[in-house]
Enzyme design. Structure first.
Site, PDB file in Angstrom:
ATOM      1  N   ASP A   6      36.789  32.492  31.158  1.00  0.00           N
ATOM      2  CA  ASP A   6      37.583  33.667  30.788  1.00  0.00           C
ATOM      3  C   ASP A   6      37.376  33.922  29.299  1.00  0.00           C
ATOM      4  O   ASP A   6      37.692  33.067  28.462  1.00  0.00           O
ATOM      5  CB  ASP A   6      39.065  33.458  31.084  1.00  0.00           C
ATOM      6  N   GLY A 107      42.670  45.129  32.487  1.00  0.00           N
ATOM      7  CA  GLY A 107      41.818  44.052  31.992  1.00  0.00           C
ATOM      8  C   GLY A 107      41.520  43.025  33.065  1.00  0.00           C
ATOM      9  O   GLY A 107      42.368  42.728  33.917  1.00  0.00           O
ATOM     10  N   ALA A 108      40.318  42.458  33.005  1.00  0.00           N
ATOM     11  CA  ALA A 108      39.907  41.471  34.005  1.00  0.00           C
ATOM     12  C   ALA A 108      40.826  40.256  34.016  1.00  0.00           C
ATOM     13  O   ALA A 108      41.110  39.680  35.069  1.00  0.00           O
ATOM     14  CB  ALA A 108      38.469  41.039  33.735  1.00  0.00           C
ATOM     15  N   ASP A 109      41.312  39.851  32.829  1.00  0.00           N
ATOM     16  CA  ASP A 109      42.184  38.678  32.763  1.00  0.00           C
ATOM     17  C   ASP A 109      43.495  38.908  33.504  1.00  0.00           C
ATOM     18  O   ASP A 109      44.051  37.997  34.133  1.00  0.00           O
ATOM     19  CB  ASP A 109      42.446  38.293  31.307  1.00  0.00           C
TER      20      ASP A 109
END
Length: 257
Positions: A6, A107-109
């Site tokens: 990540d 967001g990907a996170d």
């Protein structure tokens, strides 16, 4: 074995799974000027130090909110591990339906955290990530991500305070023994930590109130999340490995065994 990564605004966190076992995890500072060779050699050194044979890593998954890092990092995985990494983004299977006004802005996170939370605890659920920014994301019982709240992270708040004031020092972020501060350092600590506890509790209560759901489970993650978790009864679980677990779930949904 699977490499899970990540890439955040402040740190890059890296883990290695062997089956469902997380063999190790590491953290490095995010720097966009690093080359693919620097990333590759650094990851190899981390694995060697932990007695993990890099040739046994057969796949990788990466989530990132820092586009400038991705080119070098992807090339590092290709060059040093001979891996084409799976990138968390549009079109990937997650098990979560994003029904916000503009799903591409998410967001990907945040997606990864929701995937892990929903997979482990089910919904309805609030996932709080205490990162560079603090995010509060809500997933429904059906696995729908509809709502998200974003606030400045604890460290950002602290940095802004000492950078924008001439006489206030930089301080360690920790809760003082009392909110009744008698000196400058504990005064700042009291304002930061007690103030943040108040923010977190109010936002959680407000989400539950507006959704008319009192029994929503609340999961927290992120480096400074433990400080807040230990001071409130409104967070049910603090899981520092939540993003690793979410990346593993997404990897397994998209890659054949």
């Amino acid at each position: 074995m699977i490499l899970v990564v990540d890439i955040g605004n402040t740190n890059i966190v890296i883990g290695v799974y062997d089956g469902d076992e997380l063999l190790g995890n590491w953290r490095m500072v995010t720097r966009s000027e690093k080359t693919s060779d620097e990333y590759g050699v650094f990851i190899l050194s981390l694995l060697k130090h932990s007695d993990i044979e890099h040739t046994k890593i057969s796949s990788a998954i990466v989530s990132s909110v820092v586009p400038n890092v991705m080119h070098s990092f992807e090339n590092a995985l290709k060059k040093y591990f001979n891996i084409e990494p799976l990138i968390v983004g549009p079109g990937i299977k997650t098990g979560i339906t994003i029904v916000t006004d503009n799903p591409k802005e998410v967001g990907a996170d945040r997606i990864v955290g929701l995937v892990a939370g929903y997979d482990i605890y089910g919904g309805p659920l609030i996932v709080i990530d205490f990162g560079t920014a603090t995010t509060y994301d809500v997933v429904s019982e059906k696995g729908e991500f509809k709502y998200g709240i974003t606030s400045p992270g604890i460290q950002i708040s602290a940095d802004a305070l000492w950078q924008r004031t001439a006489q206030l020092p930089s301080v360690e972020i920790k809760k003082p023994s009392s909110i009744l501060a008698k000196n400058t350092v504990t005064s700042i600590q009291a304002g930061l930590v007690y103030g943040y506890i108040g923010q977190v509790e109010y936002i959680i209560k407000k989400i539950k109130e507006e959704m008319k759901i009192d029994d929503m489970k609340v999961i927290a993650t992120g480096g400074l999340g433990r400080i807040i978790y230990e001071e409130t009864k409104l967070i049910d679980v603090y899981d520092p490995l939540l993003l690793f677990k979410g990346l593993k779930v997404i990897h397994d949904k998209n890659c054949k065994k």
